[in-house]
Design a protein around this motif. Structure first.
Motif, PDB file in Angstrom:
ATOM      1  N   ASN A 444      37.271  31.682  35.646  1.00 13.53           N
ATOM      2  CA  ASN A 444      36.199  32.645  35.384  1.00 13.53           C
ATOM      3  C   ASN A 444      36.592  34.044  35.829  1.00 13.53           C
ATOM      4  OD1 ASN A 444      34.499  30.710  34.264  1.00 13.53           O
ATOM      5  ND2 ASN A 444      33.616  30.170  36.247  1.00 13.53           N
ATOM      6  N   HIS A 445      37.186  34.133  37.026  1.00 10.11           N
ATOM      7  CA  HIS A 445      37.604  35.451  37.525  1.00 10.11           C
ATOM      8  C   HIS A 445      38.735  36.004  36.666  1.00 10.11           C
ATOM      9  CE1 HIS A 445      38.292  38.663  40.420  1.00 10.11           C
ATOM     10  NE2 HIS A 445      39.581  38.394  40.357  1.00 10.11           N
ATOM     11  N   SER A 446      39.698  35.146  36.304  1.00 11.59           N
ATOM     12  CA  SER A 446      40.814  35.583  35.467  1.00 11.59           C
ATOM     13  C   SER A 446      40.301  36.119  34.138  1.00 11.59           C
ATOM     14  CB  SER A 446      41.781  34.420  35.219  1.00 11.59           C
ATOM     15  OG  SER A 446      42.342  33.954  36.425  1.00 11.59           O
ATOM     16  N   ARG A 447      39.360  35.387  33.540  1.00 11.96           N
ATOM     17  CA  ARG A 447      38.805  35.803  32.249  1.00 11.96           C
ATOM     18  C   ARG A 447      38.117  37.169  32.363  1.00 11.96           C
ATOM     19  NH1 ARG A 447      35.776  31.824  31.654  1.00 11.96           N
ATOM     20  NH2 ARG A 447      37.114  30.477  30.396  1.00 11.96           N
ATOM     21  N   LEU A 448      37.383  37.374  33.456  1.00 10.84           N
ATOM     22  CA  LEU A 448      36.658  38.631  33.650  1.00 10.84           C
ATOM     23  C   LEU A 448      37.620  39.809  33.789  1.00 10.84           C
ATOM     24  CD1 LEU A 448      34.010  40.165  34.194  1.00 10.84           C
ATOM     25  CD2 LEU A 448      34.282  39.588  36.618  1.00 10.84           C
ATOM     26  N   ILE A 449      38.611  39.665  34.647  1.00 16.40           N
ATOM     27  CA  ILE A 449      39.561  40.759  34.907  1.00 16.40           C
ATOM     28  C   ILE A 449      40.376  41.073  33.659  1.00 16.40           C
ATOM     29  CG2 ILE A 449      41.610  41.431  36.223  1.00 16.40           C
ATOM     30  CD1 ILE A 449      39.092  41.564  37.864  1.00 16.40           C
ATOM     31  N   LEU A 450      40.899  40.043  33.010  1.00  9.18           N
ATOM     32  CA  LEU A 450      41.754  40.256  31.844  1.00  9.18           C
ATOM     33  C   LEU A 450      40.958  40.793  30.648  1.00  9.18           C
ATOM     34  CD1 LEU A 450      44.073  37.111  32.073  1.00  9.18           C
ATOM     35  CD2 LEU A 450      44.472  39.424  32.929  1.00  9.18           C
ATOM     36  N   SER A 451      39.725  40.365  30.517  1.00  5.14           N
ATOM     37  CA  SER A 451      38.898  40.860  29.407  1.00  5.14           C
ATOM     38  C   SER A 451      38.648  42.354  29.538  1.00  5.14           C
ATOM     39  CB  SER A 451      37.570  40.106  29.363  1.00  5.14           C
ATOM     40  OG  SER A 451      37.767  38.750  29.018  1.00  5.14           O
ATOM     41  N   GLN A 452      38.443  42.825  30.763  1.00  7.73           N
ATOM     42  CA  GLN A 452      38.225  44.259  30.975  1.00  7.73           C
ATOM     43  C   GLN A 452      39.431  45.062  30.510  1.00  7.73           C
ATOM     44  OE1 GLN A 452      36.726  45.333  34.944  1.00  7.73           O
ATOM     45  NE2 GLN A 452      36.006  43.237  35.175  1.00  7.73           N
ATOM     46  N   LEU A 453      40.625  44.557  30.757  1.00  9.97           N
ATOM     47  CA  LEU A 453      41.842  45.250  30.350  1.00  9.97           C
ATOM     48  C   LEU A 453      42.082  45.119  28.849  1.00  9.97           C
ATOM     49  CD1 LEU A 453      44.010  44.160  33.390  1.00  9.97           C
ATOM     50  CD2 LEU A 453      43.503  46.528  32.772  1.00  9.97           C
ATOM     51  N   ARG A 454      41.872  43.921  28.346  1.00 12.06           N
ATOM     52  CA  ARG A 454      42.137  43.665  26.926  1.00 12.06           C
ATOM     53  C   ARG A 454      41.166  44.450  26.038  1.00 12.06           C
ATOM     54  NH1 ARG A 454      41.379  39.038  23.213  1.00 12.06           N
ATOM     55  NH2 ARG A 454      43.303  38.731  22.022  1.00 12.06           N
ATOM     56  N   ASN A 455      39.945  44.624  26.523  1.00 11.84           N
ATOM     57  CA  ASN A 455      38.966  45.400  25.762  1.00 11.84           C
ATOM     58  C   ASN A 455      39.370  46.867  25.625  1.00 11.84           C
ATOM     59  OD1 ASN A 455      37.362  43.154  25.392  1.00 11.84           O
ATOM     60  ND2 ASN A 455      36.025  43.611  27.124  1.00 11.84           N
ATOM     61  N   LYS A 456      40.242  47.311  26.528  1.00 10.15           N
ATOM     62  CA  LYS A 456      40.752  48.682  26.456  1.00 10.15           C
ATOM     63  C   LYS A 456      42.071  48.769  25.685  1.00 10.15           C
ATOM     64  CE  LYS A 456      37.474  50.561  28.898  1.00 10.15           C
ATOM     65  NZ  LYS A 456      36.532  51.571  28.324  1.00 10.15           N
ATOM     66  N   GLY A 457      42.536  47.621  25.159  1.00 15.29           N
ATOM     67  CA  GLY A 457      43.727  47.625  24.330  1.00 15.29           C
ATOM     68  C   GLY A 457      44.978  47.073  24.975  1.00 15.29           C
ATOM     69  N   VAL A 458      44.940  46.778  26.275  1.00 15.21           N
ATOM     70  CA  VAL A 458      46.117  46.244  26.974  1.00 15.21           C
ATOM     71  C   VAL A 458      46.399  44.826  26.494  1.00 15.21           C
ATOM     72  CG1 VAL A 458      47.088  45.625  29.223  1.00 15.21           C
ATOM     73  CG2 VAL A 458      45.665  47.677  28.994  1.00 15.21           C
ATOM     74  N   SER A 459      47.669  44.514  26.240  1.00 15.23           N
ATOM     75  CA  SER A 459      48.060  43.166  25.815  1.00 15.23           C
ATOM     76  C   SER A 459      48.243  42.265  27.034  1.00 15.23           C
ATOM     77  CB  SER A 459      49.371  43.212  25.024  1.00 15.23           C
ATOM     78  OG  SER A 459      49.205  43.924  23.818  1.00 15.23           O
ATOM     79  N   ILE A 460      47.884  40.998  26.875  1.00 12.98           N
ATOM     80  CA  ILE A 460      48.014  40.014  27.949  1.00 12.98           C
ATOM     81  C   ILE A 460      48.936  38.895  27.479  1.00 12.98           C
ATOM     82  CG2 ILE A 460      46.799  38.487  29.535  1.00 12.98           C
ATOM     83  CD1 ILE A 460      46.017  41.431  29.816  1.00 12.98           C
ATOM     84  N   ALA A 461      49.916  38.557  28.317  1.00 12.11           N
ATOM     85  CA  ALA A 461      50.858  37.477  27.996  1.00 12.11           C
ATOM     86  C   ALA A 461      50.781  36.394  29.048  1.00 12.11           C
ATOM     87  CB  ALA A 461      52.280  38.022  27.904  1.00 12.11           C
ATOM     88  N   ILE A 462      50.831  35.140  28.602  1.00 12.73           N
ATOM     89  CA  ILE A 462      50.965  34.017  29.530  1.00 12.73           C
ATOM     90  C   ILE A 462      52.453  33.786  29.743  1.00 12.73           C
ATOM     91  CG2 ILE A 462      50.717  31.537  29.824  1.00 12.73           C
ATOM     92  CD1 ILE A 462      48.036  31.616  28.732  1.00 12.73           C
ATOM     93  N   ASP A 463      52.879  33.916  30.973  1.00 12.98           N
ATOM     94  CA  ASP A 463      54.294  33.813  31.317  1.00 12.98           C
ATOM     95  C   ASP A 463      54.632  32.384  31.755  1.00 12.98           C
ATOM     96  OD1 ASP A 463      56.852  34.651  31.696  1.00 12.98           O
ATOM     97  OD2 ASP A 463      56.468  35.781  33.530  1.00 12.98           O
ATOM     98  N   ASP A 464      55.901  32.014  31.601  1.00  9.51           N
ATOM     99  CA  ASP A 464      56.420  30.714  32.068  1.00  9.51           C
ATOM    100  C   ASP A 464      55.691  29.537  31.436  1.00  9.51           C
ATOM    101  OD1 ASP A 464      58.059  32.206  33.670  1.00  9.51           O
ATOM    102  OD2 ASP A 464      56.867  31.943  35.483  1.00  9.51           O
ATOM    103  N   PHE A 465      55.252  29.669  30.192  1.00  8.57           N
ATOM    104  CA  PHE A 465      54.549  28.555  29.549  1.00  8.57           C
ATOM    105  C   PHE A 465      55.493  27.356  29.423  1.00  8.57           C
ATOM    106  CE2 PHE A 465      52.871  26.026  26.075  1.00  8.57           C
ATOM    107  CZ  PHE A 465      51.510  26.014  26.357  1.00  8.57           C
ATOM    108  N   GLY A 466      54.986  26.204  29.822  1.00  4.44           N
ATOM    109  CA  GLY A 466      55.797  24.989  29.771  1.00  4.44           C
ATOM    110  C   GLY A 466      56.201  24.472  31.131  1.00  4.44           C
TER     111      GLY A 466
END
Length: 585
Positions: A444-466
């Motif tokens: 929930n906290h991750s979603r809140l913080i990242l959404s604030q940035l993504r809504n301003k246009g910042v791209s979000i990547a999930i690192d080390d998948f796998g």
């Protein structure tokens, strides 16, 4: 109606009659009075502690009232005792209190009300003293010893160990996932669990062993008269076993476990602080090994601790003296073989010229909280450099790793957007890389913080998948744009058809969710060809380029950011640790 039992130590018949008459005339409370006339009989009766309060005459025919009080208190400190004297004296008053008397009453001032009040106050005062003494030595919640009482027992154990040439052990016990109980069920349920945990540990140890709670979900067990390390290991195993039994809390079943650090002692130069520190180091090792286990302290751990302390000290110096530097590893678009961006990676060169790789100092920075100012420096430096390189004109991304501690900062979005504004760098060309295990720690906290940035246009990547849980559920639930497949996954995908099929499926699924895919750690042409066939969007790895200094990046710019397929360099074998996070490379 309350009744108070009084033992009167008085050899004067008239005084005894008068005092008894005063007390027996009281109704609330009522008094039951027994009398003894000499020192020796008084000591015998007082040792039985059968009375609520003791009235002792200052002068007895066969002894001294002050001495009697002192001897009685030394045998049982909880006895309320009042000294009675034939005359008023400040000196006697002071001596009485010093010897342990609860009060002092001159006989010339005796009355029923004075005597009644003095007795009740003496009992109340002793009860308060006992309560304060308890609070000073015991944990209120569990009834276990606290750190103060543990020190008392430890001092006795050390002396005994030296006399008997035996040993002792300190076990540092920590409940794994206890915070989850407080966060999900509340602190009241957390307290119930701690009480239950304390009972379980008590049932797993000997009666002579001392168990203390030193705060939160942390317990210390002192094992006395230790004959071998196996004895401590066996006790630890019992504790781990009983702690793993599910806890029933208000209709909820909670599964917890314990991690234990063990330090063996008994030498004269040791003190409890040294052993607790050593047990704490061993506890940290037990947790890093996977939790739910016990670990013994050894000298290697101590040496590592001192080394880590030196690194921590060096990091403070590095922050103050601009000793950090960034290197940049290009990311290549497989459709154009043109650089699409680069990942900023930190290095540290100290004043002696020693170059530290991230894996050597970032874990310590994260443990000490220094990752916050270091992470802020990375963001500022990377954005400044990207602007100098005119990434915005070439539509190239700069990729910055975000540490777990940074993601917990409420002001992170505000800080990043402020830096973007200061550098006049477009938000859509900044990509923040977050490891998947950090994301699921607090969705929930991750979603809140990242959404604030993504809504301003910042791209979000999930690192080390796998490498972590790789849950498909958060591929659709969390706000991100890029999936970075870990290099350990890429290295194994050509080993058999199953690995290849899984990689292909991950790429296809991401594309159907409108998520771009970057493959990390590409080091061979077969890997590259396979990823191109699977329509992976971009790649990053030593086949194209190792992390480059800002000066070396200029060569990439001179080639118009392109890496022609026919001019690829020979594969370079990475010397980095395969399983380390990419942001620690």
């Amino acid at each position: 109606m309350m009744e108070i039992s009084v033992l009167l130590v008085e050899d004067n018949e008239e005084d005894s009659f008068l005092i008894r008459k005063m007390l027996m005339g009281q109704n609330d409370p009522s008094y039951r009075v027994a009398r003894v006339t000499n020192y020796n009989d008084a000591i015998k009766l007082i040792s039985l502690a059968e009375h609520d309060v003791y009235l002792v005459d200052y002068k007895l025919t066969d002894g001294d009232g002050l001495q009697l009080i002192q001897q009685a208190i030394s045998q049982n400190s909880s006895l309320p005792m009042i000294l009675l004297t034939g005359f008023s004296s400040r000196e006697i008053d002071d001596q009485a209190i010093a010897k342990g008397a609860s009060d002092y009453i001159p006989k010339e001032e005796l009355s029923a009300s004075v005597l009644d009040r003095g007795i009740r106050h003496a009992i109340e005062r002793k009860a308060m003293e006992e309560k304060l003494l308890y609070l000073a030595n015991y944990d209120v919640l569990t009834g276990l010893a606290n750190r103060n009482l543990l020190q008392h027992y430890f001092d006795k154990s050390i002396s005994r160990a030296q006399r008997k040439n035996s040993g002792l052990a300190l076990l540092f016990i920590d409940l794994n996932r206890f915070k989850l109980v407080n966060d999900s069920l509340g602190h009241t349920m957390g307290d119930y669990l701690l009480v239950d945990a304390a009972k379980r540990i008590k049932q797993s140890i000997r009666k002579e062993d001392v168990l203390a709670r030193i705060g939160g979900d942390k317990f210390i067990l002192l094992i006395d008269d230790l004959q071998s390390s196996e004895q401590a290991s066996c006790t630890a195993s019992k504790i781990i076993e009983v702690m793993s039994i599910p806890y029933e809390l208000n209709g909820h079943t909670m599964h917890l476990s314990a991690s234990i650090g063990i330090a063996i002692g008994g030498r004269s130069e040791e003190n409890i602080e040294v052993l607790m520190k050593n047990a704490g180091i061993a506890l940290t090792k037990a947790k890093s090994n996977g939790r739910n286990q016990a670990c013994f302290f050894n000298d290697d751990m101590n040496n590592k601790l001192h080394k880590n302390l030196e690194i921590e000290k060096g990091l403070h110096h590095a922050l103050a003296n601009d000793q950090f530097q960034l290197v940049y590893q290009p990311q290549v678009n497989l459709a154009t073989f043109r650089m699409s961006g680069c990942e900023a990676l930190i290095r540290w060169k100290n004043s002696k010229g020693t170059l530290f790789q991230p894996v050597q100092f970032l874990p310590i920075a994260m443990d000490t909280g220094l990752i916050i100012p270091i992470g802020e420096w990375i963001i500022k430096q990377a954005l400044t450099q990207a602007k100098l390189w005119k990434f915005d004109q070439h539509q190239l991304k700069v990729c910055i790793n975000i540490a777990p501690q940074q993601l917990k900062m409420e002001y992170l979005p505000e800080f990043i957007l402020e830096q973007l504004d200061l550098c006049q760098f477009p938000p859509h060309l900044l990509e923040l890389e977050i490891t998947e295990d950090v994301l699921i720690e607090d969705l929930n906290h991750s979603r809140l913080i990242l959404s604030q940035l993504r809504n301003k246009g910042v791209s979000i990547a999930i690192d080390d998948f796998g490498t972590g849980y790789s849950s498909l559920s958060y591929l659709k639930d969390l706000p991100f744009d890029v999936l970075k497949v870990d290099k350990s996954f890429i290295m194994s995908m050509l080993d058999n058809n199953k690995n290849l099929a899984i990689t292909d499926a991950v790429i296809n699924l991401a594309h159907k969710l409108n998520i771009s895919v970057i493959a990390e750690g590409v080091e061979t042409l077969p890997q590259l060809d396979a990823l191109a066939t699977m329509k992976c969007d971009s790649v990053q790895g030593y086949l194209f380029s190792k992390p480059l200094s800002p000066q070396m990046m200029e060569d990439v710019f001179e080639n118009d950011f392109t890496f022609p397929h026919t001019m690829l360099p020979k594969p370079i074998v990475s010397t980095d640790i395969v399983n380390s996070s990419s942001w620690q490379q």
